[in-house]
Write a protein that holds these residues in place. Structure first.
Motif, short mmCIF file in Angstrom:
data_model
loop_
_atom_site.label_atom_id
_atom_site.label_comp_id
_atom_site.label_asym_id
_atom_site.label_seq_id
_atom_site.Cartn_x
_atom_site.Cartn_y
_atom_site.Cartn_z
N UNK A 83 0.84 -1.20 0.00
CA UNK A 83 0.00 0.00 0.00
C UNK A 83 0.88 1.25 0.00
N UNK A 84 0.34 2.35 -0.51
CA UNK A 84 1.08 3.61 -0.44
C UNK A 84 1.27 4.01 1.01
N UNK A 85 2.38 4.68 1.32
CA UNK A 85 2.70 5.01 2.71
C UNK A 85 1.70 5.98 3.33
N UNK A 86 1.45 5.80 4.60
CA UNK A 86 0.57 6.69 5.37
C UNK A 86 1.31 7.24 6.57
N UNK A 87 1.90 6.36 7.35
CA UNK A 87 2.66 6.77 8.53
C UNK A 87 4.10 7.11 8.15
N UNK A 88 4.78 7.85 9.04
CA UNK A 88 6.14 8.28 8.75
C UNK A 88 7.09 7.12 8.52
N UNK A 89 6.88 5.98 9.18
CA UNK A 89 7.80 4.86 9.07
C UNK A 89 7.47 3.92 7.92
N UNK A 90 6.38 4.18 7.20
CA UNK A 90 5.98 3.31 6.10
C UNK A 90 6.95 3.43 4.92
N UNK A 91 7.13 2.33 4.22
CA UNK A 91 7.99 2.33 3.03
C UNK A 91 7.28 3.04 1.87
N UNK A 92 8.08 3.67 1.03
CA UNK A 92 7.54 4.39 -0.13
C UNK A 92 7.40 3.45 -1.31
N UNK A 93 6.28 3.49 -1.99
CA UNK A 93 6.08 2.71 -3.21
C UNK A 93 6.50 3.53 -4.43
N UNK A 94 6.68 2.86 -5.56
CA UNK A 94 7.02 3.54 -6.80
C UNK A 94 5.94 4.53 -7.20
N UNK A 95 4.69 4.12 -7.09
CA UNK A 95 3.58 4.99 -7.46
C UNK A 95 3.55 6.25 -6.61
N UNK A 96 3.72 6.08 -5.30
CA UNK A 96 3.69 7.24 -4.40
C UNK A 96 4.86 8.16 -4.68
N UNK A 97 6.06 7.61 -4.95
CA UNK A 97 7.24 8.43 -5.21
C UNK A 97 7.06 9.26 -6.47
N UNK A 98 6.55 8.64 -7.55
CA UNK A 98 6.32 9.37 -8.79
C UNK A 98 5.30 10.49 -8.60
N UNK A 99 4.23 10.18 -7.87
CA UNK A 99 3.20 11.18 -7.63
C UNK A 99 3.74 12.34 -6.79
N UNK A 100 4.54 12.01 -5.80
CA UNK A 100 5.10 13.04 -4.92
C UNK A 100 6.03 13.98 -5.69
N UNK A 101 6.90 13.40 -6.53
CA UNK A 101 7.82 14.22 -7.32
C UNK A 101 7.04 15.06 -8.33
N UNK A 102 6.03 14.45 -8.93
CA UNK A 102 5.21 15.20 -9.90
C UNK A 102 4.52 16.39 -9.26
N UNK A 103 4.00 16.21 -8.05
CA UNK A 103 3.36 17.32 -7.35
C UNK A 103 4.35 18.43 -7.05
N UNK A 104 5.57 18.07 -6.68
CA UNK A 104 6.59 19.08 -6.40
C UNK A 104 6.92 19.89 -7.64
N UNK A 105 7.10 19.19 -8.76
CA UNK A 105 7.42 19.88 -10.00
C UNK A 105 6.24 20.74 -10.46
N UNK A 106 5.03 20.21 -10.34
CA UNK A 106 3.86 20.92 -10.82
C UNK A 106 3.56 22.20 -10.08
N UNK A 107 3.96 22.29 -8.83
CA UNK A 107 3.69 23.50 -8.04
C UNK A 107 4.89 24.41 -7.92
N UNK A 108 6.03 23.95 -8.41
CA UNK A 108 7.25 24.75 -8.24
C UNK A 108 7.54 25.61 -9.45
N UNK A 109 8.44 26.56 -9.29
CA UNK A 109 8.92 27.41 -10.36
C UNK A 109 10.44 27.32 -10.34
N UNK A 110 10.98 26.23 -10.79
CA UNK A 110 12.41 25.97 -10.68
C UNK A 110 13.22 26.89 -11.57
N UNK A 111 14.50 26.57 -11.73
CA UNK A 111 15.41 27.45 -12.48
C UNK A 111 15.06 27.53 -13.95
N UNK A 112 15.35 28.68 -14.55
CA UNK A 112 15.13 28.87 -15.98
C UNK A 112 15.95 27.84 -16.76
#
Length: 243
Positions: free
Chosen positions: A19-48
């Motif tokens: 299952x995708x992680x819920x608690x702090x000690x839970x392991x991260x799944x591939x799906x959750x990691x991709x979604x997390x990185x995508x959310x970071x990129x989608x809301x950020x304004x990184x370098x030109x």
């Protein structure tokens, strides 16, 4: 699989159907990691110029546009550095805005579409920002006079009498270039490398102070040029042919 106090040894095997992680000690799944990185990129304004800032492919395989370089603000996301020692980095938008082109305001220049309104918008912008207005090669149809008070306009002079360069085409029933005001800031105009064709007056100005014309061709107008109250003006290579 071996389990001990030091952890779990899988012997090259993976763990599936987590299952995708819920608690702090839970392991991260591939799906959750991709979604997390995508959310970071989608809301950020990184370098030109970071390619990661343009597109992101989500876990479901759908491509998401994060920053669109083809949008109205796209040129503000691309860097520019002039050659030479001491040059400073700017955006491509800042570089491009050093000049104003009539094409920036949607003119067509095919001799069929009426370009009057869009040409006037371009002229107004050049006046407001104190920049030269460049009108590329083409035939720009007009249906009323263009107010060029306090503006420098430059075109493309190509061929004999500018026949294949920048042509401002009137309907024969109106002045083509005119001066609508007589305030001190608007009593000068500059025209360079332009053909004016088919109007009542090619250019009609009540005041001409500190103005300059070069390679201006006026043909097929009822009248060529009207200038009043001339002071400190210079003209070179003009050609006027009225009918």
């Amino acid at each position: 699989m071996l389990m001990g106090l030091g952890g779990i040894e899988l012997g090259g095997n993976g763990i599936r159907e987590l299952s995708d992680p819920v608690e702090m000690q839970d392991a991260a799944t591939k799906n959750w990691t991709e979604q997390y990185i995508g959310d970071l990129i989608g809301t950020g304004q990184g370098p030109i110029n970071s390619a990661a800032n343009i597109l992101y492919v989500g876990p479901d395989g759908v491509t998401v546009t994060v920053q669109s370089l083809s949008g109205s603000a796209g040129s503000n996301l691309i860097g520019f550095l002039q050659a030479g020692t001491g040059a400073v980095s700017r955006t491509l938008q800042a570089k491009a805005r050093e000049a104003i082109s009539a094409l920036d305001f949607g003119v067509i220049g095919d001799g069929v579409v009426d370009d009057t309104a869009k040409l006037q918008l371009a002229i107004n912008a050049a006046r407001f920002f104190s920049k030269t207005l460049y009108i590329p090669k083409g035939i720009y149809k007009t249906s009323s006079a263009l107010n060029i008070s306090g503006v420098r306009v430059a075109g493309d002079a190509l061929g004999y009498r500018n026949g294949s360069g920048t042509v401002i085409q009137g309907s024969g029933a109106h002045d083509i270039f005119a001066q609508s005001t007589a305030t001190l800031d608007d009593t000068w105009i500059e025209l360079h490398d332009i053909r004016i064709k088919g109007g009542l007056w090619g250019v009609k100005c009540r005041y001409m102070i500190s103005s300059e014309w070069s390679n201006v061709v006026i043909t097929d107008c009822q009248n060529g040029i009207q200038m009043g109250n001339i002071h400190r003006c210079r003209t070179t290579s003009e050609y006027v042919q009225s009918y």
